[in-house]
Design a protein around this motif. Structure first.
Motif, short mmCIF file in Angstrom:
data_model
loop_
_atom_site.label_atom_id
_atom_site.label_comp_id
_atom_site.label_asym_id
_atom_site.label_seq_id
_atom_site.Cartn_x
_atom_site.Cartn_y
_atom_site.Cartn_z
N SER A 408 0.83 -1.21 0.00
CA SER A 408 0.00 0.00 0.00
C SER A 408 0.86 1.25 0.00
O SER A 408 0.55 2.23 -0.68
N GLU A 409 1.96 1.19 0.75
CA GLU A 409 2.88 2.33 0.81
C GLU A 409 3.51 2.59 -0.55
O GLU A 409 3.61 3.74 -1.01
N ARG A 410 3.90 1.50 -1.22
CA ARG A 410 4.50 1.66 -2.55
C ARG A 410 3.49 2.21 -3.54
O ARG A 410 3.83 3.04 -4.38
N GLU A 411 2.26 1.72 -3.48
CA GLU A 411 1.25 2.18 -4.43
C GLU A 411 0.96 3.67 -4.26
O GLU A 411 0.66 4.37 -5.23
N LYS A 412 1.04 4.17 -3.03
CA LYS A 412 0.85 5.60 -2.81
C LYS A 412 1.92 6.40 -3.54
O LYS A 412 1.71 7.56 -3.89
N ASN A 413 3.06 5.76 -3.72
CA ASN A 413 4.17 6.42 -4.41
C ASN A 413 4.28 5.97 -5.87
O ASN A 413 5.35 6.01 -6.47
N ASN A 414 3.13 5.53 -6.42
CA ASN A 414 3.04 5.15 -7.84
C ASN A 414 3.90 3.95 -8.20
O ASN A 414 4.31 3.80 -9.35
N ILE A 415 4.18 3.08 -7.24
CA ILE A 415 5.01 1.91 -7.51
C ILE A 415 4.16 0.65 -7.45
O ILE A 415 3.50 0.38 -6.46
N GLN A 416 4.17 -0.11 -8.56
CA GLN A 416 3.38 -1.33 -8.65
C GLN A 416 4.31 -2.50 -8.95
O GLN A 416 5.00 -2.52 -9.98
N GLU A 417 4.30 -3.48 -8.04
CA GLU A 417 5.15 -4.65 -8.24
C GLU A 417 4.63 -5.47 -9.42
O GLU A 417 3.44 -5.78 -9.51
N THR A 418 5.52 -5.80 -10.33
CA THR A 418 5.16 -6.54 -11.55
C THR A 418 6.01 -7.79 -11.65
O THR A 418 7.24 -7.72 -11.56
N LYS A 419 5.35 -8.92 -11.86
CA LYS A 419 6.08 -10.17 -12.03
C LYS A 419 6.62 -10.27 -13.46
O LYS A 419 5.89 -10.02 -14.41
N ILE A 420 7.88 -10.62 -13.55
CA ILE A 420 8.51 -10.86 -14.84
C ILE A 420 8.72 -12.37 -14.95
O ILE A 420 9.55 -12.95 -14.24
N ILE A 421 7.93 -12.99 -15.80
CA ILE A 421 7.92 -14.45 -15.90
C ILE A 421 8.73 -14.88 -17.12
O ILE A 421 8.35 -14.58 -18.26
N MET A 422 9.84 -15.56 -16.88
CA MET A 422 10.63 -16.11 -17.99
C MET A 422 9.99 -17.43 -18.37
O MET A 422 10.33 -18.50 -17.84
N ALA A 423 9.02 -17.39 -19.28
CA ALA A 423 8.23 -18.57 -19.62
C ALA A 423 8.97 -19.51 -20.55
O ALA A 423 8.68 -20.70 -20.60
N LYS A 424 9.90 -18.98 -21.32
CA LYS A 424 10.69 -19.81 -22.23
C LYS A 424 12.07 -19.19 -22.38
O LYS A 424 12.20 -17.98 -22.54
N ASN A 425 13.07 -20.03 -22.34
CA ASN A 425 14.45 -19.58 -22.54
C ASN A 425 15.19 -20.74 -23.19
O ASN A 425 15.69 -21.63 -22.51
N ARG A 426 15.22 -20.75 -24.51
CA ARG A 426 15.73 -21.90 -25.26
C ARG A 426 17.15 -22.29 -24.84
O ARG A 426 17.50 -23.46 -24.82
N ASN A 427 17.96 -21.29 -24.52
CA ASN A 427 19.36 -21.57 -24.21
C ASN A 427 19.71 -21.31 -22.75
O ASN A 427 20.87 -21.06 -22.42
N GLY A 428 18.72 -21.38 -21.86
CA GLY A 428 19.00 -21.13 -20.46
C GLY A 428 17.84 -21.51 -19.57
O GLY A 428 16.95 -22.25 -19.96
N GLU A 429 17.85 -20.98 -18.37
CA GLU A 429 16.85 -21.34 -17.38
C GLU A 429 15.62 -20.44 -17.47
O GLU A 429 15.66 -19.35 -18.07
N THR A 430 14.53 -20.90 -16.90
CA THR A 430 13.32 -20.09 -16.76
C THR A 430 13.21 -19.67 -15.29
O THR A 430 13.97 -20.13 -14.45
N GLY A 431 12.25 -18.83 -14.98
CA GLY A 431 12.08 -18.39 -13.60
C GLY A 431 11.19 -17.17 -13.51
O GLY A 431 10.67 -16.67 -14.53
N VAL A 432 11.00 -16.68 -12.31
CA VAL A 432 10.15 -15.52 -12.06
C VAL A 432 10.87 -14.57 -11.11
O VAL A 432 11.50 -15.01 -10.14
N PHE A 433 10.81 -13.30 -11.40
CA PHE A 433 11.31 -12.28 -10.47
C PHE A 433 10.42 -11.05 -10.60
O PHE A 433 9.52 -11.02 -11.45
N SER A 434 10.62 -10.07 -9.77
CA SER A 434 9.75 -8.89 -9.78
C SER A 434 10.54 -7.63 -10.10
O SER A 434 11.71 -7.48 -9.72
#
Length: 461
Positions: A408-434
């Motif tokens: 809530s504190e972050r949203e007041k400061n216009n900050i929205q957490e967004t998930k970055i989903i590595m759904a495919k990586n032909r030559n490496g690993e997949t994963g999720v970070f924000s």
């Protein structure tokens, strides 16, 4: 030759060099191994020499006998090729003109160069004829011409396209050691540590898809990557914007780099300090190498032609395209849209390989992903996007869930957490970070930085 200016002129050729190469092969069949790596039967001008070289290659493939005048003559008789190859008496004279076989590779390279000249003349003649023929779409003529010229250029560069494991081990170990000691990755760094950690940077020849539902921030993500690359890393970047004007993109780049509230720029309500920040940001962006093409609903062949032009004129290192659904495939209107997207997807993958650059293309995600984390199968319009892509990055933001105090504190400061989903990586690993989407400056930041941003904007901190 169709070109009137070529009438009466003999195309580039050298009969003596052709005889020397064929004679050297007949004297020492090891020469055949040396020259067939880059020389083919069509690289000879004289028809009899073409047929003879082709017959020699076939003999070597089919026979275990040693190659010489006697064994070859017997082979030509069995195949009924004697007359086509100039006759046995003519073939026997070829070896008499070769004092030594050591110069055979040199003569073979002369033949290859002359062959390339003939092909170039044929290309120019065909291009001229197609340009005069008004029934041909001019953009298609240009695109096909550029493809043919690119293919001819690659052929001229040689065909040494296989490697021994000894060479590969040496170069690979050297590359790994360099990256381990210097921290240098083998791709173009995005400026986001979590993303670079997973991908190793955006690799040459890779086709990279960034997908999300509308309003999640696909364009903002692409522009944030672009800003990092042109400012922090000094890369040369091309940005094809089929939805937004170049001026609008420039405003977003300025707000992201200056950190001045985007709404103040749009409404022209800038304070003096904000205007100064904008001017400072523009100064640092002025020398950056970013090339923007903002033609709406751009035709696929026009996009490819412009990309080639940017590569030739500016040696661009990364290409961004916003977005795949707005590219005109110029296909028959009766062809279903998913098949048209397949054509576009394959073409962009080929473009990445042709120009030896990463191509990052934005794509919408289907409605079925509303409110839930998107999957590879949610990419809109065509499964071929999923198949053609080397890397697929999906963006997701939870909406309507219970917020923690920190969120809530972050949203007041216009900050929205967004998930970055590595759904495919032909030559490496997949994963999720924000990453943090800072909405008022339309820019993505790493989460650690966003916490500092919250604190700096909190008067009670």
């Amino acid at each position: 030759m169709a070109n009137d200016s070529m009438l009466g002129r003999v195309p580039p050729q050298n009969e003596e060099a052709e005889r020397a190469v064929l004679g050297a092969i007949l004297l020492n069949e090891k020469v055949l191994v040396e020259v067939t790596d880059f020389l083919g039967k069509d690289d000879f001008y004289k028809v009899a020499h073409q047929q003879l070289f082709g017959a020699i290659v076939t003999f070597r493939q089919e026979s275990s006998e040693t190659l010489d005048l006697i064994t070859l003559s017997a082979f030509l008789k069995r195949k009924g090729l004697v007359d086509q190859c100039g006759g046995l008496s003519y073939i026997s004279t070829l070896t008499s003109d070769v004092p030594t076989t050591t110069n055979a590779a040199y003569y073979a390279k002369i033949l290859k160069a002359l062959s390339q000249r003939r092909k170039l003349l044929l290309f120019a003649s065909k291009l001229k004829d197609n340009a005069f023929d008004e029934s041909h779409d001019i953009q298609k003529v240009i695109d096909e011409g550029e493809q043919s010229l690119s293919k001819l250029s690659n052929e001229t560069a040689g065909s040494d396209n296989y490697y021994s494991i000894k060479d590969l081990i040496t170069t690979t170990i050297n590359d790994i050691e360099m990256r381990s000691t210097s921290g240098v990755k083998n791709g173009f760094e995005t400026g986001y540590a979590p993303l670079d950690s997973i991908t190793g940077g955006l690799k040459k020849q890779e086709f990279i898809i960034v997908g999300a539902r509308p309003s999640i921030g696909k364009t903002a993500f692409a522009l944030s990557l672009t800003l990092n690359m042109i400012v922090k890393k000094k890369y040369r970047v091309a940005f094809f914007s089929l939805e937004m004007s170049a001026a609008s993109l420039m405003e977003r780049l300025l707000t992201g780099h200056s950190r001045v509230d985007f709404s103040h720029i749009r409404k022209a309500t800038l304070k003096n300090s904000e205007m100064s920040a904008i001017i400072d940001a523009s100064s640092s962006l002025y020398d950056a190498e970013l090339y923007i093409q903002d033609t709406p609903n751009m035709k696929l062949m026009e996009l490819r032609a412009q990309a080639r032009r940017m590569k030739i004129e500016h040696d661009i290192q990364v290409i961004f395209i916003d977005y795949i659904g707005l590219i005109d495939a110029e296909a028959d209107a009766r062809i279903p849209r998913h098949e048209q997207i397949s054509i576009i997807s394959r073409s962009l993958k080929q473009l990445a390989r042709e120009l030896d650059v990463p191509v990052v293309c934005l794509s919408q995600v289907g409605r079925q992903a509303d409110g839930v984390e998107p999957k590879l199968s949610d990419l809109r319009d065509s499964g071929s996007i999923e198949q053609d892509a080397d890397v697929v990055i999906l963006l997701h933001r939870d909406v309507g869930k219970n917020r923690t105090d920190d969120e809530s504190e972050r949203e007041k400061n216009n900050i929205q957490e967004t998930k970055i989903i590595m759904a495919k990586n032909r030559n490496g690993e997949t994963g999720v970070f924000s990453l943090a989407f800072v909405s008022n400056i339309v820019r993505f930041e790493e989460m650690e930085f966003s916490h500092k941003y919250v604190a700096s904007n909190n008067p009670n901190a």
